[in-house]
Design a protein around this motif. Structure first.
Motif, PDB file in Angstrom:
ATOM      1  N   ASP A  42       0.806  -1.219   0.000  1.00 19.49           N
ATOM      2  CA  ASP A  42       0.000   0.000   0.000  1.00 19.49           C
ATOM      3  C   ASP A  42       0.837   1.266   0.000  1.00 19.49           C
ATOM      4  OD1 ASP A  42      -2.301  -1.471  -0.040  1.00 19.49           O
ATOM      5  OD2 ASP A  42      -2.924  -1.025   2.009  1.00 19.49           O
ATOM      6  N   ALA A  59      -2.239   1.629  -3.601  1.00 16.20           N
ATOM      7  CA  ALA A  59      -3.298   1.235  -2.660  1.00 16.20           C
ATOM      8  C   ALA A  59      -4.667   1.417  -3.290  1.00 16.20           C
ATOM      9  CB  ALA A  59      -3.195   2.055  -1.373  1.00 16.20           C
ATOM     10  N   GLY A  85      -6.249  -5.335  -2.439  1.00 13.65           N
ATOM     11  CA  GLY A  85      -5.174  -4.644  -1.740  1.00 13.65           C
ATOM     12  C   GLY A  85      -4.090  -5.569  -1.228  1.00 13.65           C
TER      13      GLY A  85
END
Length: 404
Positions: A302, A306, A314
């Motif tokens: 991330d 992200a 994710g």
């Protein structure tokens, strides 16, 4: 020629991994498998037990987990999802997606359980995680990079990897002008319930675009189930702010917000122990990050890319990038390794982030937008062939193959 950190002809031998969430331990395990010594530094003084909500783990993520031998450990703490049923607030089915042929099902996992499985796998490999080390600065030269922590301590290695999430300090050190995370307009809540009081959903995750929030649920054959809510909010909420108000407050509020929608929200919320509530904070995404690396510092997970939680990608993208970064550092001198890593990863992750932005807009739709959305979605899904999205779920990684 060998320098003071043991680097021969620019090849990396040691790494400082900043962040102990998902990308951190995956990166460390992948680096160890690549023959690179790695130490994880986590800002908090303890593991993230009981923190965060639930998430989907896509089959492409498991291809990355399997590449470093942790896939089965994560399957053991996750639940298979055979497909997704999308509904409007009045119970009308808008669309249904099963598992695509030749692709394994997506799985649902409580974030804390995923953290625990990764932490235990790293411990079995005798990888070191140092808690209570919040990075504040870094310095680098031809011989290595040194992380400076808030408590005054330092650590030095050949490369520093920022796996420190959406609000990455390492990203700011690499690029002081980097964009801040973008608020997607909702906050996340969820819980596991031992007796959902709702019929089993046969492995399907049901998702309803309610009048005032987005509610999703799945119930297993034994009556246990899990639910999560994306609640439109005016400003970003942190998990700490959610937790301060307490589970009882949010259960009452969510029950009120879900009232009038044809979903099992009322029964499942009533069956939820307030102390078992999971708070995921605001749904956010990262606009295109201009710089992923500078010198001996590089981003993964991330911190680099992200997509919001709406993507269900994710953690899976973080695992992919972490494994690919390790392969590049194994096979190429440092400058070329970081350039090749970004070349491999950036087009894919940015395409998925772009796809997700449309989903977020649907979840936070107002009264007029809701009517338009519910009218158009069935037509859109009839026109769009699910097979066209198969590219997201296919990302085989041959760990032993040399990086060109």
């Amino acid at each position: 020629m060998t320098n003071s950190t043991g680097t021969t002809k620019g090849k990396v031998r040691s790494a400082l991994v900043i962040g102990g969430g998902v990308a951190g331990p995956v990166t460390a395990m992948a680096l160890q498998q690549a023959g690179i010594e790695a130490t994880v530094f986590e800002a908090y003084d303890r593991p993230a037990d009981g923190i965060g909500g639930g998430m989907g783990l896509a089959p492409n993520g498991f291809q990355a987990f399997d590449a470093i031998g942790v896939g089965d450990a994560i399957r053991a703490v996750s639940t298979e999802m055979n497909g997704i049923v999308l509904r409007s607030w009045n119970g009308k089915k808008l669309a249904e997606f099963g598992t695509l042929p030749g692709i394994d099902p997506t799985r649902f996992v409580i974030r804390a359980e995923l953290f625990r499985a990764l932490r235990e796998a790293a411990a079995k490999r005798e990888l070191t995680t140092v808690y209570g080390r919040r990075i504040v600065d870094a310095s680098q030269d031809a011989d290595g990079v040194t992380a400076h922590f808030e408590d005054g301590s330092t650590a030095t290695g050949d490369v520093l990897i920022g796996a420190d999430g959406l609000r990455s300090t390492v990203r700011r050190l690499i690029d002081p002008a980097a964009s801040a995370p973008r608020f997607a307009g909702t906050a996340g809540f969820g819980a596991m319930v031992t007796d959902a009081g709702v019929a089993p959903t046969d492995g399907m995750m049901h998702m309803a675009f309610g009048k005032r929030c987005f509610f999703a649920w799945q119930v297993l054959a034994d009556g246990t189930g899990f639910w999560f809510v994306n609640l439109p909010v005016a400003r970003p909420l942190t998990p700490s702010e959610q937790r301060e108000r307490g589970g009882a407050y949010w259960l009452e509020h969510l029950t009120e917000v879900c009232e009038g929608d044809v979903t099992p929200a009322g029964r499942m919320l009533a069956a939820t122990d307030p102390t078992a509530m999971l708070f995921a904070g605001s749904t956010e995404s990262l606009p295109r990050s201009v710089r992923w690396s500078r010198g001996r510092m590089v981003l993964t997970g991330d911190a680099a890319h992200a997509p919001s939680s709406s993507s269900g990608q994710g953690a899976s993208l973080a695992a992919e990038s972490s494994v690919e970064l390790a392969r590049c550092l194994r096979d190429l001198p440092l400058p070329q390794a970081l350039a090749r890593y970004e070349e491999l990863r950036r087009p894919r992750v940015e395409r998925i982030v772009k796809e997700t932005a449309r989903t977020n807009a649907r979840k936070a739709a107002g009264p007029v937008g809701r009517v338009v959305r519910d009218a158009l979605l069935p037509v859109m899904f009839k026109l769009v062939k699910p097979e066209k999205n198969a590219w997201q779920f296919r990302y085989p990684i041959d760990f032993d193959a040399p990086v060109g």
